[in-house]
Design an enzyme around this catalytic site. Structure first.
Site, PDB file in Angstrom:
ATOM      1  N   TYR A  61     109.286  61.265  -1.707  1.00 42.95           N
ATOM      2  CA  TYR A  61     109.747  61.840  -2.972  1.00 42.95           C
ATOM      3  C   TYR A  61     108.683  61.578  -4.034  1.00 42.95           C
ATOM      4  O   TYR A  61     108.521  60.473  -4.510  1.00 42.95           O
ATOM      5  CB  TYR A  61     111.084  61.221  -3.405  1.00 42.95           C
ATOM      6  CG  TYR A  61     112.221  61.437  -2.437  1.00 42.95           C
ATOM      7  CD1 TYR A  61     112.187  62.427  -1.468  1.00 42.95           C
ATOM      8  CD2 TYR A  61     113.356  60.620  -2.493  1.00 42.95           C
ATOM      9  CE1 TYR A  61     113.240  62.612  -0.587  1.00 42.95           C
ATOM     10  CE2 TYR A  61     114.419  60.805  -1.611  1.00 42.95           C
ATOM     11  CZ  TYR A  61     114.352  61.793  -0.656  1.00 42.95           C
ATOM     12  OH  TYR A  61     115.394  61.962   0.225  1.00 42.95           O
ATOM     13  N   ARG A 210     123.504  71.007  -2.663  1.00 40.83           N
ATOM     14  CA  ARG A 210     122.273  71.086  -3.475  1.00 40.83           C
ATOM     15  C   ARG A 210     122.550  71.625  -4.880  1.00 40.83           C
ATOM     16  O   ARG A 210     121.754  72.357  -5.451  1.00 40.83           O
ATOM     17  CB  ARG A 210     121.210  71.936  -2.771  1.00 40.83           C
ATOM     18  CG  ARG A 210     120.882  71.405  -1.393  1.00 40.83           C
ATOM     19  CD  ARG A 210     119.776  72.152  -0.705  1.00 40.83           C
ATOM     20  NE  ARG A 210     119.617  71.621   0.650  1.00 40.83           N
ATOM     21  CZ  ARG A 210     118.910  70.553   0.975  1.00 40.83           C
ATOM     22  NH1 ARG A 210     118.272  69.884   0.039  1.00 40.83           N
ATOM     23  NH2 ARG A 210     118.831  70.142   2.225  1.00 40.83           N
ATOM     24  N   PHE A 212     125.075  73.645  -5.681  1.00 38.75           N
ATOM     25  CA  PHE A 212     125.824  74.908  -5.654  1.00 38.75           C
ATOM     26  C   PHE A 212     127.260  74.712  -6.128  1.00 38.75           C
ATOM     27  O   PHE A 212     127.796  75.530  -6.873  1.00 38.75           O
ATOM     28  CB  PHE A 212     125.807  75.476  -4.230  1.00 38.75           C
ATOM     29  CG  PHE A 212     126.538  76.782  -4.072  1.00 38.75           C
ATOM     30  CD1 PHE A 212     125.982  77.962  -4.544  1.00 38.75           C
ATOM     31  CD2 PHE A 212     127.777  76.836  -3.455  1.00 38.75           C
ATOM     32  CE1 PHE A 212     126.644  79.173  -4.389  1.00 38.75           C
ATOM     33  CE2 PHE A 212     128.449  78.043  -3.298  1.00 38.75           C
ATOM     34  CZ  PHE A 212     127.885  79.214  -3.767  1.00 38.75           C
ATOM     35  N   PHE A 213     127.901  73.600  -5.727  1.00 35.36           N
ATOM     36  CA  PHE A 213     129.295  73.367  -6.101  1.00 35.36           C
ATOM     37  C   PHE A 213     129.436  72.696  -7.466  1.00 35.36           C
ATOM     38  O   PHE A 213     130.541  72.468  -7.923  1.00 35.36           O
ATOM     39  CB  PHE A 213     130.014  72.546  -5.019  1.00 35.36           C
ATOM     40  CG  PHE A 213     130.204  73.312  -3.735  1.00 35.36           C
ATOM     41  CD1 PHE A 213     131.116  74.353  -3.658  1.00 35.36           C
ATOM     42  CD2 PHE A 213     129.437  73.027  -2.620  1.00 35.36           C
ATOM     43  CE1 PHE A 213     131.276  75.080  -2.488  1.00 35.36           C
ATOM     44  CE2 PHE A 213     129.589  73.742  -1.439  1.00 35.36           C
ATOM     45  CZ  PHE A 213     130.510  74.780  -1.370  1.00 35.36           C
ATOM     46  N   SER A 215     126.987  73.702 -10.166  1.00 36.49           N
ATOM     47  CA  SER A 215     126.500  74.696 -11.145  1.00 36.49           C
ATOM     48  C   SER A 215     127.077  76.079 -10.917  1.00 36.49           C
ATOM     49  O   SER A 215     126.991  76.938 -11.773  1.00 36.49           O
ATOM     50  CB  SER A 215     124.982  74.779 -11.072  1.00 36.49           C
ATOM     51  OG  SER A 215     124.413  73.533 -11.324  1.00 36.49           O
TER      52      SER A 215
END
Length: 341
Positions: A61, A210, A212-213, A215
């Site tokens: 990362y 990622r 999706f749930f 934003s």
């Protein structure tokens, strides 16, 4: 401030963590520009004070910069309050390479200890499986690192059921990290049952799909340049149009439950069992608080059944990753007898 989180046993080797962790990747990498360091350290401290003490990072990362950030955040007596997880196995020097040979395992661990500025890593995962090296060889070196006190517990990420079994024979695996959410349920077929049979803890990454749930279906329009999610199959227009229906149906049920869509989605992961610890990532304190709030959302068997009917395997269009990226589907390693050091 939310109430302190419950603690759970992760795996059967003695590791205890907060029931929800914090994925730190997005603070430094892959999801747009790195976020300001003071803000991220403040967020990490806020999480720890709220009882989210299980922190997840990796040497890839940044690369490397996320571990350095965590090292700074853990100064001043903070280290003793957390369970620190990092990973090795994906080398990025201009190009990507998955590595699991003993010399690399050791060098990667030493470098992570230095960047994190700690004496010992609580949970050390092989981030991706090197299919050129028998898993027994990689695990043998990890076992030595445990014996030397450099790491406490061993984990694997994106490993198949058979790879997990072979690894577990060499040294007990404490946790398997895998993608598990309402739109990533393929692990339920073989990997979850294998973990449960062997007493291995389950760490669910990307439990909110990622973002999706959290934003919603228009999140792609808000993403910064350089955000890797823009290129993932599920976010491409031809798939997103279909996947929006899934979001809308989960959103409708969340309204009935009096919680947000992200809280309902995260609560579904929490309700999979006490051996499952989701590690949602965030860079905003209000999102962190909302994620913690998911622990208070109680789902009935009827709620679970409804969510699972909404989020069946056929509900989602598009693969998790683009072709060529290593996942558990291609994590088989050669037999031990083939290894020549």
């Amino acid at each position: 401030m939310a109430a302190k989180l419950p603690r759970v046993k992760l795996g059967s080797q003695g590791l205890e963590v907060s029931a929800q962790g914090l994925g730190c990747m997005g603070m430094s990498a892959f999801y747009g520009q790195p976020k300001p360091e003071p803000d991220m350290i403040n967020l990490i401290h806020h999480a720890i004070n709220a009882g989210v003490t299980f922190l997840d990072t990796s040497d890839v990362y940044g690369p490397k910069t996320n571990e350095i950030l965590l090292g700074k955040a853990l100064k001043g007596g903070v280290r003793e309050k957390v369970e620190l997880a990092t990973k090795f196995g994906v080398k990025h020097d201009g190009s990507w390479e998955v590595k699991g040979d003993p010399a690399y395992v050791r060098a990667a661990c030493e470098a992570s200890l230095q960047r994190l500025d700690v004496d010992c890593i609580d949970l050390y995962y092989q981030h991706r499986i090197d299919t050129r090296v028998p898993i027994e060889i990689t695990m043998g070196e990890l076992k030595k690192l445990v014996e030397e006190g450099k790491i406490k517990y061993v984990g694997l990420s994106e490993a198949s059921a058979s790879t997990i079994r072979r690894a577990h024979v060499v040294h007990p695996i404490t946790a398997i990290q895998l993608e598990w959410s309402l739109w990533s349920r393929d692990v339920e077929q073989e990997i979850i049952p294998t973990c449960r049979e062997l007493g291995i803890g389950i760490v669910a990454y990307s439990p909110l799909g990622r973002g999706f749930f959290s934003s919603g279906s228009n999140m792609i329009e808000k993403l910064e340049d350089g955000d890797a999610r823009k290129y993932l199959p599920r976010f491409q227009p031809e798939n997103l149009k279909h996947n929006k229906i899934l979001y809308e149906r989960v959103n409708e049920l969340a309204r009935k439950k009096g919680c947000t869509t992200s809280q309902l989605s995260l609560a579904w992961v929490h309700h999979q069992g006490n051996d499952v610890v989701p590690i949602p990532g965030t860079t905003k304190i209000q999102n962190l608080e909302q994620n913690i709030g998911a622990l208070s959302v109680k789902l009935t068997p009827e709620d679970m059944a409804e969510l699972e009917s909404i989020a069946s395997a056929s509900s989602v269009k598009g693969d998790r990753y683009n072709a060529g990226l290593v996942t558990y589907l291609d994590s088989e390693t050669p037999p031990l007898s083939s290894w020549k050091a």
